[in-house]
Scaffold this active site. Structure first.
Site, PDB file in Angstrom:
ATOM      1  N   ASP A  34       0.839  -1.199   0.000  1.00  0.00           N
ATOM      2  CA  ASP A  34       0.000   0.000   0.000  1.00  0.00           C
ATOM      3  C   ASP A  34       0.879   1.255   0.000  1.00  0.00           C
ATOM      4  O   ASP A  34       0.580   2.246  -0.660  1.00  0.00           O
ATOM      5  CB  ASP A  34      -0.913   0.019   1.233  1.00  0.00           C
ATOM      6  CG  ASP A  34      -1.966  -1.072   1.169  1.00  0.00           C
ATOM      7  OD1 ASP A  34      -1.990  -1.812   0.155  1.00  0.00           O
ATOM      8  OD2 ASP A  34      -2.751  -1.191   2.128  1.00  0.00           O
ATOM      9  N   TYR A  37       2.178   1.970  -3.390  1.00  0.00           N
ATOM     10  CA  TYR A  37       1.098   2.510  -4.209  1.00  0.00           C
ATOM     11  C   TYR A  37       0.909   3.994  -3.886  1.00  0.00           C
ATOM     12  O   TYR A  37       0.828   4.834  -4.782  1.00  0.00           O
ATOM     13  CB  TYR A  37      -0.197   1.734  -3.956  1.00  0.00           C
ATOM     14  CG  TYR A  37      -1.338   2.208  -4.821  1.00  0.00           C
ATOM     15  CD1 TYR A  37      -1.584   1.627  -6.060  1.00  0.00           C
ATOM     16  CD2 TYR A  37      -2.162   3.250  -4.403  1.00  0.00           C
ATOM     17  CE1 TYR A  37      -2.612   2.076  -6.869  1.00  0.00           C
ATOM     18  CE2 TYR A  37      -3.192   3.714  -5.201  1.00  0.00           C
ATOM     19  CZ  TYR A  37      -3.421   3.122  -6.433  1.00  0.00           C
ATOM     20  OH  TYR A  37      -4.431   3.570  -7.220  1.00  0.00           O
ATOM     21  N   ASP A  38       0.872   4.296  -2.600  1.00  0.00           N
ATOM     22  CA  ASP A  38       0.664   5.683  -2.175  1.00  0.00           C
ATOM     23  C   ASP A  38       1.767   6.601  -2.693  1.00  0.00           C
ATOM     24  O   ASP A  38       1.518   7.744  -3.053  1.00  0.00           O
ATOM     25  CB  ASP A  38       0.582   5.764  -0.645  1.00  0.00           C
ATOM     26  CG  ASP A  38      -0.669   5.087  -0.107  1.00  0.00           C
ATOM     27  OD1 ASP A  38      -1.594   4.838  -0.910  1.00  0.00           O
ATOM     28  OD2 ASP A  38      -0.718   4.799   1.107  1.00  0.00           O
ATOM     29  N   SER A  83     -35.102  -5.371 -17.548  1.00  0.00           N
ATOM     30  CA  SER A  83     -35.269  -5.928 -16.209  1.00  0.00           C
ATOM     31  C   SER A  83     -35.507  -7.429 -16.380  1.00  0.00           C
ATOM     32  O   SER A  83     -35.691  -7.910 -17.491  1.00  0.00           O
ATOM     33  CB  SER A  83     -36.441  -5.276 -15.504  1.00  0.00           C
ATOM     34  OG  SER A  83     -37.600  -5.447 -16.283  1.00  0.00           O
ATOM     35  N   LEU A  84     -35.508  -8.140 -15.292  1.00  0.00           N
ATOM     36  CA  LEU A  84     -35.635  -9.588 -15.383  1.00  0.00           C
ATOM     37  C   LEU A  84     -36.987 -10.033 -14.849  1.00  0.00           C
ATOM     38  O   LEU A  84     -37.471  -9.499 -13.849  1.00  0.00           O
ATOM     39  CB  LEU A  84     -34.536 -10.269 -14.559  1.00  0.00           C
ATOM     40  CG  LEU A  84     -33.103 -10.012 -15.022  1.00  0.00           C
ATOM     41  CD1 LEU A  84     -32.118 -10.532 -13.993  1.00  0.00           C
ATOM     42  CD2 LEU A  84     -32.862 -10.655 -16.377  1.00  0.00           C
ATOM     43  N   GLU A 114     -25.496 -16.977 -12.254  1.00  0.00           N
ATOM     44  CA  GLU A 114     -24.674 -16.097 -11.416  1.00  0.00           C
ATOM     45  C   GLU A 114     -25.519 -15.553 -10.277  1.00  0.00           C
ATOM     46  O   GLU A 114     -26.745 -15.522 -10.369  1.00  0.00           O
ATOM     47  CB  GLU A 114     -24.093 -14.950 -12.241  1.00  0.00           C
ATOM     48  CG  GLU A 114     -25.176 -14.045 -12.796  1.00  0.00           C
ATOM     49  CD  GLU A 114     -24.636 -12.859 -13.605  1.00  0.00           C
ATOM     50  OE1 GLU A 114     -23.486 -12.898 -14.023  1.00  0.00           O
ATOM     51  OE2 GLU A 114     -25.407 -11.916 -13.801  1.00  0.00           O
ATOM     52  N   ARG A 137     -30.266   3.011 -13.938  1.00  0.00           N
ATOM     53  CA  ARG A 137     -31.200   2.393 -14.853  1.00  0.00           C
ATOM     54  C   ARG A 137     -32.435   3.282 -15.075  1.00  0.00           C
ATOM     55  O   ARG A 137     -32.963   3.360 -16.180  1.00  0.00           O
ATOM     56  CB  ARG A 137     -31.649   1.043 -14.283  1.00  0.00           C
ATOM     57  CG  ARG A 137     -32.685   0.355 -15.135  1.00  0.00           C
ATOM     58  CD  ARG A 137     -33.006  -1.031 -14.619  1.00  0.00           C
ATOM     59  NE  ARG A 137     -34.003  -1.640 -15.487  1.00  0.00           N
ATOM     60  CZ  ARG A 137     -35.296  -1.405 -15.404  1.00  0.00           C
ATOM     61  NH1 ARG A 137     -35.759  -0.566 -14.499  1.00  0.00           N
ATOM     62  NH2 ARG A 137     -36.135  -1.972 -16.237  1.00  0.00           N
ATOM     63  N   GLU A 174     -24.003  -4.025 -11.779  1.00  0.00           N
ATOM     64  CA  GLU A 174     -24.717  -3.748 -10.540  1.00  0.00           C
ATOM     65  C   GLU A 174     -23.735  -3.116  -9.557  1.00  0.00           C
ATOM     66  O   GLU A 174     -22.664  -3.661  -9.310  1.00  0.00           O
ATOM     67  CB  GLU A 174     -25.260  -5.079  -9.984  1.00  0.00           C
ATOM     68  CG  GLU A 174     -26.299  -4.943  -8.914  1.00  0.00           C
ATOM     69  CD  GLU A 174     -27.726  -4.822  -9.478  1.00  0.00           C
ATOM     70  OE1 GLU A 174     -27.916  -4.826 -10.723  1.00  0.00           O
ATOM     71  OE2 GLU A 174     -28.654  -4.710  -8.652  1.00  0.00           O
ATOM     72  N   TYR A 226     -22.216  -7.494 -15.825  1.00  0.00           N
ATOM     73  CA  TYR A 226     -22.837  -8.739 -16.292  1.00  0.00           C
ATOM     74  C   TYR A 226     -23.409  -8.653 -17.693  1.00  0.00           C
ATOM     75  O   TYR A 226     -24.012  -9.610 -18.169  1.00  0.00           O
ATOM     76  CB  TYR A 226     -23.929  -9.190 -15.323  1.00  0.00           C
ATOM     77  CG  TYR A 226     -24.959  -8.115 -14.993  1.00  0.00           C
ATOM     78  CD1 TYR A 226     -25.853  -7.659 -15.956  1.00  0.00           C
ATOM     79  CD2 TYR A 226     -25.037  -7.575 -13.710  1.00  0.00           C
ATOM     80  CE1 TYR A 226     -26.789  -6.684 -15.656  1.00  0.00           C
ATOM     81  CE2 TYR A 226     -25.969  -6.603 -13.394  1.00  0.00           C
ATOM     82  CZ  TYR A 226     -26.843  -6.160 -14.369  1.00  0.00           C
ATOM     83  OH  TYR A 226     -27.763  -5.199 -14.068  1.00  0.00           O
ATOM     84  N   LYS A 291     -28.993 -17.100 -17.620  1.00  0.00           N
ATOM     85  CA  LYS A 291     -29.086 -16.546 -18.973  1.00  0.00           C
ATOM     86  C   LYS A 291     -28.750 -17.636 -19.971  1.00  0.00           C
ATOM     87  O   LYS A 291     -27.761 -18.359 -19.771  1.00  0.00           O
ATOM     88  CB  LYS A 291     -28.082 -15.406 -19.142  1.00  0.00           C
ATOM     89  CG  LYS A 291     -28.433 -14.181 -18.337  1.00  0.00           C
ATOM     90  CD  LYS A 291     -27.420 -13.079 -18.520  1.00  0.00           C
ATOM     91  CE  LYS A 291     -27.864 -11.893 -17.686  1.00  0.00           C
ATOM     92  NZ  LYS A 291     -26.828 -10.887 -17.564  1.00  0.00           N
ATOM     93  N   LYS A 315     -35.677 -16.135  -7.429  1.00  0.00           N
ATOM     94  CA  LYS A 315     -35.558 -15.443  -6.150  1.00  0.00           C
ATOM     95  C   LYS A 315     -35.460 -16.419  -4.979  1.00  0.00           C
ATOM     96  O   LYS A 315     -36.098 -17.477  -4.996  1.00  0.00           O
ATOM     97  CB  LYS A 315     -36.776 -14.532  -5.932  1.00  0.00           C
ATOM     98  CG  LYS A 315     -36.851 -13.362  -6.881  1.00  0.00           C
ATOM     99  CD  LYS A 315     -35.689 -12.398  -6.646  1.00  0.00           C
ATOM    100  CE  LYS A 315     -35.933 -11.034  -7.259  1.00  0.00           C
ATOM    101  NZ  LYS A 315     -36.813 -10.176  -6.517  1.00  0.00           N
ATOM    102  N   CYS A 432     -35.583 -12.981  42.157  1.00  0.00           N
ATOM    103  CA  CYS A 432     -36.442 -12.928  40.973  1.00  0.00           C
ATOM    104  C   CYS A 432     -36.541 -14.316  40.348  1.00  0.00           C
ATOM    105  O   CYS A 432     -35.533 -14.914  39.969  1.00  0.00           O
ATOM    106  CB  CYS A 432     -35.873 -11.927  39.969  1.00  0.00           C
ATOM    107  SG  CYS A 432     -36.783 -11.851  38.430  1.00  0.00           S
TER     108      CYS A 432
END
Ligand code: JCF
Length: 673
Positions: A34, A37-38, A83-84, A114, A137, A174, A226, A291, A315, A432
Site C-alpha cells: 500500500d 502505491y501511495d 429488467s428480469l 450467477e 437504470r 450492478e 454482467y 441466462k 428469487k 427474581c
C-alpha cells in the site's frame, strides 16, 4: 525535452496505478505494498499540480472529483436497460426452461448462472476505452447521470485495459455495498449522529445519489458487470461466457461465482448450492440469474415488455416481511437484563414463520418508536434472531400509544435500574424467579453441564415450586420430587435424576461457562480454564491478573472479579463441589506443542466432531479461528472443505488433512467405515 520526460512519466504513473489498483481491487491479488502505491499516487498528484496541462479525466487521481455540473441530469440509454422476470419456485423455473426449449426447438439448453446482487443497476459508457458516463437504470429508457460518483468506485476502471478496445462500449452491471462496508458505513453514520441505512441496497442507492462525490468516495461501493448495451468495435462476444471473459480482460470486475450449467436441473443445483453459501458471501443477494449462454439463441428468443425471454431471476424467499405488532413483552434474562420483545402476527420471513422479534433494549425500542398495533418490517439475516427494521409509519393506527417501559420487574416487582447506559436490569437478583429460571436453564444447557431432559417446562416448575432456588439444589432432587410434576412420571423422573448425576463429571471450561458469569461466554471460559488451570487459582485472581488472559479486557475482568466476590456465588460454587461436581485436572498453559499457533478448521472430520478437534487443539495451546489470513499458521481440512482451502493455498498457508491432525494430537488414524 524535459517537459516530454515529465509527460511520459505521468503517463507511466497512470498506467502503473491503474494496473496495481486492478490487481488490488478487482483481482484481490496485489503485487506491491500500500505504501508503494501511495508513493506512486503522490508522485502523480504532484506532477498534475505543477503541470495542469498534463491533468486528464481518466487519471487515477480523479476518482475523488469536484462537484459535477451534470449531477443527476437525465441520460437516455442507447439500448434500453432490461429488467428480469422473476420465478419463485422449482415449477416456475421448469416452465421457463420448457418455454426456452420449445422456442429453440432443442433440449439441454446451456445457461450461465450467477448470483443476483441486491444493488443498483448501472450503465457505464466507455469511449475509446475511457469512462465518459455512468447512469442509473431509471425507468429502463432514461436514467440519471451519476458519473462523478461512479468514478469513486475503486473497482470501476476509468480506462479499459488490454488490447482491441471498442470505440464505444456500454457496460451493464450492478453497484452494491458489501456487508462489511455496510456495517462500517452505519457505524460511521451513528458516530456522526446520522441516520443508519436500513439495508445495503438503500445505502448503495443513497451513496450513488450523493451530491458531493467526496462523500461517495468514502463509501466502500463495489461493482460487478454482467452485460452490455451498445458495443462498437473491439472483440466480439458470441456468448454470455465470452462476454464475461472479455469484460474481465478489459479490466472490468465480473462475478467469479458464475457457472455454466445445463437444463433447469443444472440451474436448480446451482441455486441450491449458492443458497447454502448465501450467508457466507461478502454481499447481499436476493436470488440467482440464469441466462441462455448462446447469443444467437438469445436473439432468437427476443424479449417481451422490457424483459428478455432468454433470462430469468430465481428469487430466494424474502428475508424481510411486513407484519403487525400484537403486543410488546418484556423478558427477564439470567442476569436480570430486561429485553423488550415484539409479539407479531406470524409471518414467513426467509422461509420460516416468525412470531417474535427482539427490540434489544429500551433505547432501541424508543428510537424505533415501535407501538402495539404498528405495522413493522421484520428482517431475518442468516441464522440470527429476527429483528424489527422499522415501523411503516403510514400504516400506524390513530390510537397507537408509545410504549412505556416498566420501572418494576414484570416478574418479581423489584425496581428496574439502568447499567452502562443501555441495559435495564431487574434489581431483584436471585429473588427474581425469572433470573433463577434462566440461571438454571443456562446451567443445564447443552454447551454447559448438558443435563439431558431438564427442559424449560421442567425448570419452570422446579423454580415455581421452590424445589430449585440455586443450581446446586438440582443435585439434591429425588425421583419422588420430580415424579409429581406435570408431564413427568416415575420413568422420566428417574431419567432426569440420572442425567443430573451424570453431569457431575464435567470439564473446567464447561463448569465456568455454566456458572453464567456476566461477560463470560464459551470462548472466555476456555481461555480462563487454560490460563488458570484450576478453579481455586481463578477465584483467587485479582482484576490485574485476569487481564493477563488472552482476550480478557478490563470490563470482563471486572465482571469476573465481581462475580467471585459475591458471597452468594461462592456459596453456590462450594455447594456444587460438595455435591460432587468435578473435572479433570488441567496443566497450565505455556508448554503446549502448538503454543501461539493460529489454526483454522474447515470441512467435515470423520473421527471427531469439530468441537472435539477445537478442544484438542486448544489443549495444545493453539488458537482456533474461523477466517484464513496471512496470520494463519495452518488449516485443517476435512471432507468438502470449500473456499478456505483455496484461500489458504493462495496465501501459501499450509493445509493438513485429518490424518495430519491426528498425528499432531498423537491420536493415531481415524476409524473409517
Ligand atoms: O445481479 C443482478 N442484480 C443482475 C441484474 C444480474 C444480471 O445478470 C442482470 C440483471 C438485470 C438484467 N441481467 C440483466 C439482463
Amino acid at each position: 525535452m524535459m517537459q516530454d520526460a515529465v509527460a511520459a512519466r505521468a503517463a507511466e504513473l497512470r498506467a502503473l496505478l491503474d494496473y496495481h489498483s486492478h490487481r488490488y481491487y478487482v483481482l484481490d491479488d496485489p503485487e506491491i505494498s500500500d505504501a508503494d502505491y501511495d508513493r506512486l499516487f503522490a508522485e502523480l498528484v504532484e506532477i498534475e499540480r505543477t503541470r495542469p496541462d498534463l491533468a486528464r479525466a481518466d487519471s487515477p487521481t480523479q476518482r475523488v472529483g469536484a462537484r459535477p455540473s451534470t449531477a443527476f441530469a437525465p441520460v437516455t440509454h442507447g439500448q434500453p436497460m432490461l429488467s428480469l422476470a422473476n420465478v419463485f419456485s422449482e415449477q416456475e423455473l421448469a416452465d421457463f426452461d420448457r418455454r426456452v426449449r420449445e422456442r429453440l426447438g432443442h433440449d439441454d439448453v446451456t445457461y450461465v448462472a450467477e448470483p443476483k446482487l441486491d444493488g443498483l443497476a448501472i450503465s457505464l459508457i466507455y469511449e475509446h476505452g475511457v469512462l465518459v458516463r455512468a447512469a442509473t437504470r431509471g425507468d429502463g429508457t432514461t436514467g440519471e447521470d451519476v458519473t462523478a460518483n461512479v468514478r469513486t468506485i475503486r473497482t470501476c476502471p476509468l480506462r479499459l485495459r488490454g488490447t482491441e478496445i471498442p470505440d464505444t462500449l456500454d457496460v451493464r452491471g450492478e453497484v452494491y455495498l458489501p456487508h462489511d462496508g455496510f456495517l462500517r458505513l452505519n457505524a460511521a453514520q451513528a458516530a456522526h449522529g446520522g441516520k443508519p441505512f436500513a439495508n445495503p441496497r438503500n445505502a448503495a442507492a443513497g451513496s450513488l445519489r450523493q451530491l458531493d462525490p467526496s462523500v461517495t468516495a468514502q463509501r466502500p461501493l463495489r461493482l460487478f458487470c454482467y452485460g452490455s448495451g451498445d458495443w462498437l468495435g473491439g472483440r466480439v462476444p458470441h456468448s454470455q461466457t465470452e462476454l464475461l471473459e472479455i469484460l474481465a480482460d478489459y479490466g472490468l470486475p465480473v462475478n467469479p461465482d458464475r457457472r455454466v450449467v445445463t437444463g433447469y436441473k443444472g440451474c436448480l443445483e446451482y441455486y441450491e448450492d449458492l443458497g447454502r453459501r448465501r450467508s457466507q458471501l461478502a454481499y447481499e443477494i436476493d436470488g440467482v440469474v440464469y441466462k441462455v449462454n448462446d447469443f444467437a439463441e438469445q436473439r432468437a428468443l427476443g424479449e417481451v415488455s422490457r424483459s428478455p425471454r432468454w433470462a430469468v431471476a430465481h428469487k430466494y424467499p424474502a428475508e424481510e416481511a411486513v407484519t403487525r405488532v400484537l403486543g410488546i413483552d418484556v423478558q427477564v434474562g439470567r442476569t436480570g437484563a430486561l429485553t423488550p420483545v415484539a409479539v407479531l402476527a406470524p409471518v414467513a420471513v426467509g422461509g420460516v414463520v416468525v412470531s417474535h422479534a427482539t427490540l434489544h433494549n429500551p433505547d432501541e425500542l424508543a428510537r424505533k418508536d415501535v407501538r402495539v398495533g404498528d405495522a413493522v418490517t421484520v428482517r431475518r439475516a442468516g441464522d440470527v434472531i429476527p429483528e424489527i427494521v422499522g415501523v411503516v409509519r403510514d400504516l400506524r393506527p390513530d390510537d397507537a400509544q408509545p410504549f412505556r417501559f416498566p420501572d418494576r420487574c414484570p416478574v418479581c416487582g423489584s425496581p428496574v435500574v439502568r447499567d452502562r447506559g443501555v441495559v435495564a436490569r431487574c434489581a431483584g437478583g436471585l429473588v427474581c424467579q425469572a433470573q433463577r429460571r434462566e440461571t438454571i436453564r443456562h446451567f443445564a444447557s447443552r454447551r454447559a453441564l448438558d443435563i439431558v431432559g431438564l427442559g424449560d417446562k421442567l425448570v419452570e416448575q422446579l423454580v415455581d415450586r421452590g424445589l430449585a432456588k440455586t443450581v446446586a439444589d438440582l443435585f439434591a432432587l429425588t425421583v419422588a420430587d420430580l415424579a409429581d410434576l406435570d408431564h413427568m412420571g416415575e420413568r422420566s423422573a428417574t431419567k432426569v435424576v440420572q442425567a443430573i448425576a451424570a453431569s457431575r463429571a464435567t470439564t473446567l471450561p464447561r463448569f465456568l461457562y455454566a456458572l453464567g458469569i456476566p461477560e463470560v461466554g464459551e470462548a472466555t471460559a476456555r481461555a480462563l480454564a487454560q490460563h488458570f488451570a484450576s478453579l481455586e487459582a481463578l477465584m483467587a485472581a485479582d482484576e490485574n491478573e485476569l487481564t493477563a488472559v488472552p482476550d480478557v479486557g478490563p470490563v470482563v475482568a471486572r465482571a469476573i472479579a465481581v462475580f467471585f466476590s459475591e458471597p452468594h456465588n461462592r456459596e453456590v460454587i462450594a455447594a456444587l463441589q460438595a455435591a460432587g461436581v468435578h473435572w479433570p485436572v488441567l496443566t497450565p498453559t505455556g508448554g503446549g506443542a502448538l503454543q501461539g499457533k493460529t489454526v483454522v478448521l474447515t470441512g467435515t472430520l470423520e473421527g471427531m466432531t469439530r468441537d472435539e478437534a477445537r478442544e484438542a487443539l486448544e489443549g495444545l495451546g493453539a488458537k482456533v479461528t474461523s477466517g484464513v489470513s496471512v496470520r494463519t499458521d495452518f488449516v485443517v481440512a476435512g471432507r468438502d472443505p470449500g473456499g478456505k482451502v483455496e484461500r489458504a493455498r493462495a496465501l501459501g498457508v499450509p493445509v493438513i488433512d485429518e490424518q495430519g491432525l491426528r498425528a499432531w494430537l498423537g491420536k493415531g488414524p481415524a476409524a473409517r467405515d
